[in-house]
Design a protein around this motif. Structure first.
Motif, PDB file in Angstrom:
ATOM      1  N   HIS A 563       0.825  -1.199   0.000  1.00 48.78           N
ATOM      2  CA  HIS A 563       0.000   0.000   0.000  1.00 48.78           C
ATOM      3  C   HIS A 563       0.869   1.263   0.000  1.00 48.78           C
ATOM      4  O   HIS A 563       0.568   2.228  -0.718  1.00 48.78           O
ATOM      5  CB  HIS A 563      -0.926   0.007   1.210  1.00 48.78           C
ATOM      6  CG  HIS A 563      -1.955   1.093   1.182  1.00 48.78           C
ATOM      7  ND1 HIS A 563      -3.039   1.075   0.334  1.00 48.78           N
ATOM      8  CD2 HIS A 563      -2.053   2.256   1.881  1.00 48.78           C
ATOM      9  CE1 HIS A 563      -3.760   2.164   0.509  1.00 48.78           C
ATOM     10  NE2 HIS A 563      -3.182   2.899   1.444  1.00 48.78           N
ATOM     11  N   ALA A 564       1.942   1.239   0.780  1.00 46.89           N
ATOM     12  CA  ALA A 564       2.858   2.387   0.803  1.00 46.89           C
ATOM     13  C   ALA A 564       3.482   2.603  -0.572  1.00 46.89           C
ATOM     14  O   ALA A 564       3.623   3.750  -1.035  1.00 46.89           O
ATOM     15  CB  ALA A 564       3.943   2.172   1.852  1.00 46.89           C
ATOM     16  N   ALA A 565       3.840   1.503  -1.240  1.00 42.16           N
ATOM     17  CA  ALA A 565       4.410   1.614  -2.584  1.00 42.16           C
ATOM     18  C   ALA A 565       3.387   2.182  -3.561  1.00 42.16           C
ATOM     19  O   ALA A 565       3.719   3.016  -4.420  1.00 42.16           O
ATOM     20  CB  ALA A 565       4.896   0.248  -3.065  1.00 42.16           C
ATOM     21  N   LEU A 566       2.135   1.768  -3.442  1.00 45.00           N
ATOM     22  CA  LEU A 566       1.088   2.270  -4.329  1.00 45.00           C
ATOM     23  C   LEU A 566       0.871   3.773  -4.136  1.00 45.00           C
ATOM     24  O   LEU A 566       0.661   4.512  -5.101  1.00 45.00           O
ATOM     25  CB  LEU A 566      -0.216   1.506  -4.088  1.00 45.00           C
ATOM     26  CG  LEU A 566      -0.219   0.037  -4.515  1.00 45.00           C
ATOM     27  CD1 LEU A 566      -1.484  -0.665  -4.014  1.00 45.00           C
ATOM     28  CD2 LEU A 566      -0.125  -0.092  -6.033  1.00 45.00           C
ATOM     29  N   ILE A 567       0.925   4.229  -2.879  1.00 41.08           N
ATOM     30  CA  ILE A 567       0.780   5.666  -2.617  1.00 41.08           C
ATOM     31  C   ILE A 567       1.881   6.438  -3.321  1.00 41.08           C
ATOM     32  O   ILE A 567       1.633   7.457  -3.991  1.00 41.08           O
ATOM     33  CB  ILE A 567       0.803   5.931  -1.100  1.00 41.08           C
ATOM     34  CG1 ILE A 567      -0.461   5.375  -0.439  1.00 41.08           C
ATOM     35  CG2 ILE A 567       0.926   7.431  -0.825  1.00 41.08           C
ATOM     36  CD1 ILE A 567      -0.425   5.417   1.082  1.00 41.08           C
ATOM     37  N   ASP A 568       3.104   5.953  -3.194  1.00 38.49           N
ATOM     38  CA  ASP A 568       4.236   6.632  -3.833  1.00 38.49           C
ATOM     39  C   ASP A 568       4.100   6.625  -5.358  1.00 38.49           C
ATOM     40  O   ASP A 568       4.417   7.617  -6.023  1.00 38.49           O
ATOM     41  CB  ASP A 568       5.547   5.955  -3.428  1.00 38.49           C
ATOM     42  CG  ASP A 568       5.882   6.181  -1.961  1.00 38.49           C
ATOM     43  OD1 ASP A 568       5.280   7.091  -1.352  1.00 38.49           O
ATOM     44  OD2 ASP A 568       6.721   5.433  -1.433  1.00 38.49           O
ATOM     45  N   ILE A 569       3.629   5.502  -5.906  1.00 39.48           N
ATOM     46  CA  ILE A 569       3.476   5.388  -7.362  1.00 39.48           C
ATOM     47  C   ILE A 569       2.427   6.375  -7.874  1.00 39.48           C
ATOM     48  O   ILE A 569       2.636   7.081  -8.870  1.00 39.48           O
ATOM     49  CB  ILE A 569       3.103   3.946  -7.733  1.00 39.48           C
ATOM     50  CG1 ILE A 569       4.307   3.022  -7.540  1.00 39.48           C
ATOM     51  CG2 ILE A 569       2.594   3.851  -9.176  1.00 39.48           C
ATOM     52  CD1 ILE A 569       3.968   1.549  -7.595  1.00 39.48           C
ATOM     53  N   VAL A 570       1.305   6.445  -7.187  1.00 43.01           N
ATOM     54  CA  VAL A 570       0.232   7.357  -7.603  1.00 43.01           C
ATOM     55  C   VAL A 570       0.697   8.803  -7.478  1.00 43.01           C
ATOM     56  O   VAL A 570       0.423   9.646  -8.346  1.00 43.01           O
ATOM     57  CB  VAL A 570      -1.040   7.113  -6.763  1.00 43.01           C
ATOM     58  CG1 VAL A 570      -2.098   8.182  -7.055  1.00 43.01           C
ATOM     59  CG2 VAL A 570      -1.608   5.726  -7.058  1.00 43.01           C
ATOM     60  N   ALA A 571       1.405   9.101  -6.389  1.00 38.49           N
ATOM     61  CA  ALA A 571       1.900  10.467  -6.193  1.00 38.49           C
ATOM     62  C   ALA A 571       2.900  10.848  -7.275  1.00 38.49           C
ATOM     63  O   ALA A 571       2.819  11.939  -7.873  1.00 38.49           O
ATOM     64  CB  ALA A 571       2.534  10.598  -4.810  1.00 38.49           C
ATOM     65  N   HIS A 573       3.628   9.321 -10.368  1.00 37.24           N
ATOM     66  CA  HIS A 573       3.230   9.229 -11.771  1.00 37.24           C
ATOM     67  C   HIS A 573       1.885   9.903 -12.051  1.00 37.24           C
ATOM     68  O   HIS A 573       1.537  10.124 -13.210  1.00 37.24           O
ATOM     69  CB  HIS A 573       3.200   7.766 -12.206  1.00 37.24           C
ATOM     70  CG  HIS A 573       4.524   7.090 -12.078  1.00 37.24           C
ATOM     71  ND1 HIS A 573       5.556   7.301 -12.958  1.00 37.24           N
ATOM     72  CD2 HIS A 573       4.997   6.220 -11.140  1.00 37.24           C
ATOM     73  CE1 HIS A 573       6.606   6.580 -12.595  1.00 37.24           C
ATOM     74  NE2 HIS A 573       6.298   5.917 -11.484  1.00 37.24           N
ATOM     75  N   GLY A 574       1.168  10.245 -10.977  1.00 39.91           N
ATOM     76  CA  GLY A 574      -0.083  10.970 -11.154  1.00 39.91           C
ATOM     77  C   GLY A 574       0.047  12.443 -10.862  1.00 39.91           C
ATOM     78  O   GLY A 574      -0.939  13.184 -10.954  1.00 39.91           O
ATOM     79  N   GLY A 575       1.253  12.869 -10.472  1.00 41.47           N
ATOM     80  CA  GLY A 575       1.465  14.275 -10.179  1.00 41.47           C
ATOM     81  C   GLY A 575       0.642  14.760  -9.008  1.00 41.47           C
ATOM     82  O   GLY A 575       0.151  15.891  -9.008  1.00 41.47           O
ATOM     83  N   GLN A 576       0.491  13.921  -7.980  1.00 47.91           N
ATOM     84  CA  GLN A 576      -0.353  14.267  -6.844  1.00 47.91           C
ATOM     85  C   GLN A 576       0.495  14.372  -5.578  1.00 47.91           C
ATOM     86  O   GLN A 576       1.602  13.828  -5.501  1.00 47.91           O
ATOM     87  CB  GLN A 576      -1.433  13.196  -6.644  1.00 47.91           C
ATOM     88  CG  GLN A 576      -2.338  12.959  -7.846  1.00 47.91           C
ATOM     89  CD  GLN A 576      -3.418  11.933  -7.543  1.00 47.91           C
ATOM     90  OE1 GLN A 576      -3.920  11.859  -6.428  1.00 47.91           O
ATOM     91  NE2 GLN A 576      -3.774  11.147  -8.551  1.00 47.91           N
ATOM     92  N   SER A 577      -0.080  15.029  -4.586  1.00 46.95           N
ATOM     93  CA  SER A 577       0.548  15.038  -3.270  1.00 46.95           C
ATOM     94  C   SER A 577       0.326  13.673  -2.620  1.00 46.95           C
ATOM     95  O   SER A 577      -0.523  12.891  -3.060  1.00 46.95           O
ATOM     96  CB  SER A 577      -0.060  16.132  -2.391  1.00 46.95           C
ATOM     97  OG  SER A 577      -1.410  15.808  -2.086  1.00 46.95           O
ATOM     98  N   THR A 578       1.071  13.416  -1.564  1.00 45.55           N
ATOM     99  CA  THR A 578       0.903  12.144  -0.856  1.00 45.55           C
ATOM    100  C   THR A 578      -0.516  12.001  -0.328  1.00 45.55           C
ATOM    101  O   THR A 578      -1.124  10.921  -0.423  1.00 45.55           O
ATOM    102  CB  THR A 578       1.914  12.038   0.303  1.00 45.55           C
ATOM    103  OG1 THR A 578       3.235  12.066  -0.234  1.00 45.55           O
ATOM    104  CG2 THR A 578       1.719  10.754   1.082  1.00 45.55           C
ATOM    105  N   GLU A 579      -1.078  13.080   0.225  1.00 46.80           N
ATOM    106  CA  GLU A 579      -2.437  13.007   0.764  1.00 46.80           C
ATOM    107  C   GLU A 579      -3.454  12.754  -0.347  1.00 46.80           C
ATOM    108  O   GLU A 579      -4.395  11.976  -0.175  1.00 46.80           O
ATOM    109  CB  GLU A 579      -2.773  14.294   1.519  1.00 46.80           C
ATOM    110  CG  GLU A 579      -2.038  14.429   2.836  1.00 46.80           C
ATOM    111  CD  GLU A 579      -2.272  13.242   3.755  1.00 46.80           C
ATOM    112  OE1 GLU A 579      -3.442  12.838   3.906  1.00 46.80           O
ATOM    113  OE2 GLU A 579      -1.288  12.713   4.306  1.00 46.80           O
ATOM    114  N   ASP A 580      -3.278  13.424  -1.496  1.00 43.31           N
ATOM    115  CA  ASP A 580      -4.191  13.203  -2.611  1.00 43.31           C
ATOM    116  C   ASP A 580      -4.072  11.778  -3.138  1.00 43.31           C
ATOM    117  O   ASP A 580      -5.076  11.168  -3.544  1.00 43.31           O
ATOM    118  CB  ASP A 580      -3.906  14.195  -3.744  1.00 43.31           C
ATOM    119  CG  ASP A 580      -4.369  15.610  -3.405  1.00 43.31           C
ATOM    120  OD1 ASP A 580      -5.191  15.744  -2.471  1.00 43.31           O
ATOM    121  OD2 ASP A 580      -3.902  16.561  -4.052  1.00 43.31           O
TER     122      ASP A 580
END
Length: 599
Positions: A563-571, A573-580
């Protein structure tokens, strides 16, 4: 009570053009909206005129039974209670937490919540969104609400029933009044759940207006019960067809593939469901208990209206391999051990957690000698409970069979051999042996209804089991969506589970991508979360295009790391903040596009 089993897949009767239209209409709908459509459709199919009658059973005039469940216990208790309420001729609806329309909370008058607590005080996946809403600033005042909460948990963990306690306190804080006191059920769920449910039902009879015979009840949102007579309480004796080791002889762990026959059982399952197994404790372990405590296995012991030899209680009826707070407490008194008494103190929670992790009950009996009478021992031990295993097969591929992938628990510690109850029982079940089983539906772990959707599967070790079922199902149904599997284990040559099957699936096009992580084959340990990060850009692209994501396996470490890896990936490659990124994944979880089967 009959087992609640979801019906198997049904071929679409719709013409292709209408099927496409339906998919477009359903695209993007929230779970509770889909549930409403399903309930409405069932009423229309029955030819019932509902407009006027249903209007008479408003949200505030019925009992809403709401459940959040990770392993199925909360769902089962909620289903049983809703059926009892319905038999009492009271209007009732049963709703899974992620299908509950949050805007209706303000109108509820009678709300019953059955919810489990996971890990370190976390809600089950299907209740995360609702718990955040109820405990957050947007929750409405609830002066007209009468509520009851049953929390499920394990008292051996510090955050015992934390979510149940949190919701019970929050409903009261928002102005609600208790229909019944908070129930806190330990692993022996029925001991608390049964009297709690009776208290709720008795109070509901007093305050809820009965449904007139002419009024059509609000459709209960639950799976259709199977016609089979087999259930958790009355399991089916499945014949073992095959039991084979699927790791090399020199592997550090024994992993086995089992095939069981469900012929004539009337049981059905879907990919993603679990098989419940009622185990027996290893005979050698039972003998250890009798020897250490110097008790006679033939001695008759009567408890709760049953009389059995002590050896039978220990073999078939009592939990011997899992150390619990209640047994530590009882043995501290029996042995007079100051060390155990200290370990039970709240300020020693870290030491107590290590005790639970490193010792079985038999270890405490050896280290802290005490005097036990047979009757007191049976009372002090928890009832033996079934174990759940992710099903590793699709009925479309294997017919009236069910397949399992199990890692046998067998090791030496503290100078003595140790075993797991269920895995040892299954590993020792030769061909033609009988295993008591039942189906445990897992509504949250389902393949996409749209077969053109891509899927991403993350399953290290035996966590790969349900994905064997997924790939079989998608191959047999001709699903056009792509299938991407991340698998990890210790060694490539020793622990590559189902290697030949995955290679054949790649050749056939049933598996489109396979990424591997073998942690002990190099100086630096590589796990599945590392492979996720390596392919983060493409993984995120799949998710953005509508892929469904599945994770199965260890909840303590793997699921958190993934889950932590997925958060980092979305942040990233999706250009998002960690919270987003966290919110984006939470939305996928709420939509059912991110599903986890963790244990």
């Amino acid at each position: 009570m009959n087992a609640v089993v979801s019906p198997g897949p049904i071929a679409s009767p719709l013409p292709v053009d209408k099927a496409v239209q339906l998919e477009r209409l359903l695209e993007g709908l929230a779970p509770h909206e889909l549930y409403w459509i399903a309930a409405r459709s069932s009423v229309l199919a029955a030819g019932v005129q509902t407009v006027a009658p249903v209007a008479r059973v408003q949200a505030g005039e019925r009992v809403t039974v709401l459940y959040g469940s990770q392993t199925g216990n909360a769902r089962r208790i909620a289903e049983q209670l809703s059926q009892r309420i319905e038999l009492a001729h009271l209007p009732v609806r049963l709703v899974r937490a992620d299908a509950y329309p949050q805007r209706e909370l303000a109108q509820e008058r009678y709300l019953v919540v059955v919810i489990s607590t996971q890990g370190e005080g976390e809600p089950p996946d299907d209740a995360r969104g609702l718990v955040e809403f109820i405990t957050g600033r947007r929750a409405p005042r609830l002066p007209s609400l009468q509520f009851a909460v049953l929390g499920l948990g394990d008292s051996s963990y510090p955050q015992f029933c934390a979510i149940g306690r949190q919701l019970d306190a929050r409903f009261a804080e928002l102005g609600g009044t208790r229909l019944a006191s908070l129930g806190e059920a330990d692993v022996d769920v029925e001991a608390v759940a049964a009297p709690w449910a009776s208290a709720v039902l008795e109070r509901a009879r007093e305050v809820v207006v009965k449904t007139p015979a002419s009024v059509t009840r609000v459709p209960t949102l639950q799976a259709v019960p199977s016609r089979t007579t087999y259930s958790r309480e009355q399991p089916f004796a499945a014949t073992v067809l095959a039991n084979q080791r699927i790791v090399s002889r020199d592997s550090e762990r024994e992993v086995r593939h089992l095939e069981l026959s469900l012929e004539d059982a009337g049981l059905s399952y879907e990919p993603g469901d679990a098989l419940g197994v009622w185990p027996q404790n290893p005979p050698a372990l039972v003998q250890q208990w009798l020897d250490v405590l110097q008790l006679d296995g033939a001695q008759e012991v009567s408890h709760e209206g049953r009389s059995l030899p002590l050896a039978r209680w220990l073999s078939n009826e009592r939990e011997l391999t899992r150390l619990t707070r209640s047994f530590v407490t009882a043995h501290a008194a029996a042995s007079g051990s100051d060390e155990l008494v200290r370990a039970l103190q709240p300020e020693q929670s870290a030491d107590f957690a290590r005790l639970l992790a490193e010792y079985q009950p038999i270890d405490l009996l050896r280290l802290h000698r005490g005097v036990w009478q047979a009757q007191a021992l049976v009372v002090a031990l928890r009832p033996l409970t079934p174990r759940l295993y992710s099903i590793a097969s699709s009925t479309r591929a294997v017919g009236d069979e069910v397949h399992l992938t199990i890692a046998t628990v067998s090791y030496h510690a503290h100078g003595e051999p140790h075993w797991g109850a269920a895995t040892s029982f299954l590993a020792a079940s030769d061909e033609d042996a009988r295993v008591p089983v039942f189906i445990e539906p897992n509504e949250r772990f389902r393949l996409p209804a749209d077969p053109s959707r891509d899927i991403i599967m993350i399953g290290p070790g035996t966590g790969v089991a349900p994905f064997r079922a997924f790939v079989q199902e998608r191959r047999e149904t001709g699903a056009s969506g792509r299938n991407w599997l991340f698998f990890g284990n210790r060694h490539f040559e020793q622990d590559f589970l189902y290697q030949l099957e995955w290679q054949e699936a790649l050749k056939q096009g049933a598996l489109h991508r396979l990424d591997l992580a073998f942690s002990r084959d190099a100086a630096e340990k590589i796990y599945v979360q590392h492979r996720l990060r390596e392919h983060g850009s493409e993984l995120y692209a799949w998710l953005k295009d509508g892929a469904h994501l599945y994770v199965c396996g260890d909840a303590t470490h793997m699921a958190k790391d993934v889950h932590a890896a997925l958060i980092d990936i979305v942040a990233e490659h999706g250009g998002q903040s960690t919270e987003d990124a966290k919110d984006w994944l939470a939305e996928l979880l709420q939509q059912g596009r991110y599903a986890r089967d963790v244990y």
